[in-house]
Scaffold this motif. Sequence first.
Motif, PDB file in Angstrom:
ATOM      1  N   VAL A  87       0.843  -1.195   0.000  1.00  0.00           N
ATOM      2  CA  VAL A  87       0.000   0.000   0.000  1.00  0.00           C
ATOM      3  C   VAL A  87       0.879   1.246   0.000  1.00  0.00           C
ATOM      4  CG1 VAL A  87      -0.216  -0.042   2.531  1.00  0.00           C
ATOM      5  CG2 VAL A  87      -1.896   1.217   1.163  1.00  0.00           C
ATOM      6  N   ILE A  88       0.532   2.191  -0.865  1.00  0.00           N
ATOM      7  CA  ILE A  88       1.279   3.450  -0.963  1.00  0.00           C
ATOM      8  C   ILE A  88       0.290   4.608  -0.861  1.00  0.00           C
ATOM      9  CG2 ILE A  88       2.772   4.876  -2.415  1.00  0.00           C
ATOM     10  CD1 ILE A  88       3.810   2.323  -3.708  1.00  0.00           C
ATOM     11  N   VAL A  89       0.586   5.542   0.028  1.00  0.00           N
ATOM     12  CA  VAL A  89      -0.297   6.680   0.281  1.00  0.00           C
ATOM     13  C   VAL A  89       0.310   7.941  -0.320  1.00  0.00           C
ATOM     14  CG1 VAL A  89      -1.432   8.079   2.048  1.00  0.00           C
ATOM     15  CG2 VAL A  89      -1.111   5.617   2.420  1.00  0.00           C
ATOM     16  N   HIS A  90      -0.526   8.695  -1.034  1.00  0.00           N
ATOM     17  CA  HIS A  90      -0.100   9.984  -1.589  1.00  0.00           C
ATOM     18  C   HIS A  90      -1.037  11.068  -1.080  1.00  0.00           C
ATOM     19  CE1 HIS A  90       2.915   8.597  -4.530  1.00  0.00           C
ATOM     20  NE2 HIS A  90       2.155   7.531  -4.626  1.00  0.00           N
ATOM     21  N   SER A  91      -0.451  12.138  -0.570  1.00  0.00           N
ATOM     22  CA  SER A  91      -1.226  13.287  -0.122  1.00  0.00           C
ATOM     23  C   SER A  91      -0.903  14.455  -1.050  1.00  0.00           C
ATOM     24  CB  SER A  91      -0.860  13.646   1.321  1.00  0.00           C
ATOM     25  OG  SER A  91      -1.645  14.718   1.785  1.00  0.00           O
ATOM     26  N   PHE A  92      -1.913  14.906  -1.769  1.00  0.00           N
ATOM     27  CA  PHE A  92      -1.686  15.939  -2.778  1.00  0.00           C
ATOM     28  C   PHE A  92      -1.898  17.336  -2.196  1.00  0.00           C
ATOM     29  CE2 PHE A  92      -2.690  12.136  -5.224  1.00  0.00           C
ATOM     30  CZ  PHE A  92      -1.639  12.123  -6.126  1.00  0.00           C
ATOM     31  N   LYS A  93      -0.833  18.096  -2.187  1.00  0.00           N
ATOM     32  CA  LYS A  93      -0.869  19.472  -1.699  1.00  0.00           C
ATOM     33  C   LYS A  93      -1.019  20.430  -2.884  1.00  0.00           C
ATOM     34  CE  LYS A  93       0.089  17.856   2.431  1.00  0.00           C
ATOM     35  NZ  LYS A  93      -0.946  17.795   3.490  1.00  0.00           N
ATOM     36  N   THR A  94      -0.790  21.706  -2.636  1.00  0.00           N
ATOM     37  CA  THR A  94      -0.818  22.695  -3.715  1.00  0.00           C
ATOM     38  C   THR A  94       0.205  22.318  -4.776  1.00  0.00           C
ATOM     39  OG1 THR A  94      -1.410  24.426  -2.123  1.00  0.00           O
ATOM     40  CG2 THR A  94      -0.542  25.141  -4.253  1.00  0.00           C
ATOM     41  N   PRO A  95      -0.171  22.315  -6.051  1.00  0.00           N
ATOM     42  CA  PRO A  95       0.769  21.914  -7.115  1.00  0.00           C
ATOM     43  C   PRO A  95       2.035  22.762  -7.097  1.00  0.00           C
ATOM     44  CG  PRO A  95      -1.466  22.108  -7.985  1.00  0.00           C
ATOM     45  CD  PRO A  95      -1.501  22.666  -6.593  1.00  0.00           C
ATOM     46  N   ASN A  96       3.189  22.110  -7.258  1.00  0.00           N
ATOM     47  CA  ASN A  96       4.443  22.865  -7.303  1.00  0.00           C
ATOM     48  C   ASN A  96       4.712  23.349  -8.725  1.00  0.00           C
ATOM     49  OD1 ASN A  96       5.681  20.721  -8.787  1.00  0.00           O
ATOM     50  ND2 ASN A  96       6.199  19.660  -6.877  1.00  0.00           N
ATOM     51  N   SER A  97       5.814  24.026  -8.918  1.00  0.00           N
ATOM     52  CA  SER A  97       6.104  24.640 -10.220  1.00  0.00           C
ATOM     53  C   SER A  97       6.256  23.590 -11.319  1.00  0.00           C
ATOM     54  CB  SER A  97       7.373  25.495 -10.123  1.00  0.00           C
ATOM     55  OG  SER A  97       8.481  24.716  -9.690  1.00  0.00           O
ATOM     56  N   THR A  98       6.870  22.456 -10.993  1.00  0.00           N
ATOM     57  CA  THR A  98       7.034  21.397 -11.990  1.00  0.00           C
ATOM     58  C   THR A  98       5.684  20.819 -12.391  1.00  0.00           C
ATOM     59  OG1 THR A  98       9.228  20.801 -11.140  1.00  0.00           O
ATOM     60  CG2 THR A  98       8.074  19.143 -12.467  1.00  0.00           C
ATOM     61  N   GLU A  99       4.834  20.570 -11.414  1.00  0.00           N
ATOM     62  CA  GLU A  99       3.514  20.007 -11.682  1.00  0.00           C
ATOM     63  C   GLU A  99       2.663  20.950 -12.515  1.00  0.00           C
ATOM     64  OE1 GLU A  99       3.259  17.274  -7.619  1.00  0.00           O
ATOM     65  OE2 GLU A  99       2.518  19.334  -7.633  1.00  0.00           O
ATOM     66  N   LEU A 100       2.815  22.236 -12.288  1.00  0.00           N
ATOM     67  CA  LEU A 100       2.034  23.216 -13.040  1.00  0.00           C
ATOM     68  C   LEU A 100       2.481  23.341 -14.496  1.00  0.00           C
ATOM     69  CD1 LEU A 100       1.659  26.022 -10.340  1.00  0.00           C
ATOM     70  CD2 LEU A 100      -0.186  24.645 -11.333  1.00  0.00           C
ATOM     71  N   GLU A 101       3.642  22.781 -14.806  1.00  0.00           N
ATOM     72  CA  GLU A 101       4.105  22.772 -16.190  1.00  0.00           C
ATOM     73  C   GLU A 101       3.450  21.654 -17.002  1.00  0.00           C
ATOM     74  OE1 GLU A 101       6.033  24.959 -17.864  1.00  0.00           O
ATOM     75  OE2 GLU A 101       5.837  26.166 -16.043  1.00  0.00           O
ATOM     76  N   HIS A 102       2.652  20.833 -16.334  1.00  0.00           N
ATOM     77  CA  HIS A 102       1.951  19.727 -16.994  1.00  0.00           C
ATOM     78  C   HIS A 102       0.446  19.906 -16.801  1.00  0.00           C
ATOM     79  CE1 HIS A 102       5.637  17.257 -17.521  1.00  0.00           C
ATOM     80  NE2 HIS A 102       6.026  17.884 -16.427  1.00  0.00           N
TER      81      HIS A 102
END
Length: 291
Positions: A87-102
């Motif tokens: 099991v792998i847990v991901h908590s998504f916060k405010t998108p960072n600069s790299t994520e906003l490039e996609h």
Amino acid sequence: MKSINPDDFRVAKYIKLSTSPTNLNNDATDDEKEAELENIQQKLSKRQDVMYAHNRHAVLICLQGMDTSGKDSLIREVFKEFNTRGVIVHSFKTPNSTELEHDYLWRHYLALPEKGKFGVFNRTHYENVLVTRVHPEYILFENLPGIEKVEDITPKFWKHRMRQIKNFEKYLSQNGTLVLKFYLHMSKEEQRKRLLKRLESGEDNWKFSIGDLKERELWDEYQKYYEEAINETSTKHSPWYVIPADDKEMARVIVAKIIWEELQKLTDIDEPELDPKVKANIEEYKELLKE
């Protein structure tokens, strides 16, 4: 403890959150809830081991809810007996600069569970039609064609985005991922109590943020957009479940029960058999290991 029917929480027709219960009057004692959760924990753990060996299906658990609705503690308790590799847990916060490039789904694709594993999204791709609807100015950071100002974000934009999310989940389902979405439905009064407890508790007050109070002022807007998103995107292949969450212990039992029941529908899962050649020589291998 009264029997829990997952269909009672599944969104199969239009629902209104304002009339949906935030507490389940099950008359179960704390000991009964604890015993039931422990029983399901063990069954889920064994099932996950078989799924890991079978290596054909993945499971994506999506958790949404207002601040303090109990997402973190639910993850800790429901998956308590899992092998950590499963099991792998991901908590998504405010998108960072790299994520906003996609595109906005890109970071969620990267976090999808592998075959044989469970992935848990603590806050999910739905933040892109929830937080961004309450704060549409956040969309401007995505640098989308034709979106220069907030006024350019029309109702049609949100319809398209929710359709994209449904297509994303359908694609996952068709390629072997079981998608289950849970909204932890907590009352505003219960949130008030939990935020106050954070401030009064020496152990928990580090969790408190002034932003929690600012978002709380927007409660009605969040409820409106949660209701719209849930109704718009609950499908047969990726259903939403609205979970009464004022009682954290009962919410955990309900979610665990639903996951277990849905896993039973994956009837093709079998533990792989030992290679016939190895099986035929197993006694020889045992003797070699005794030397």
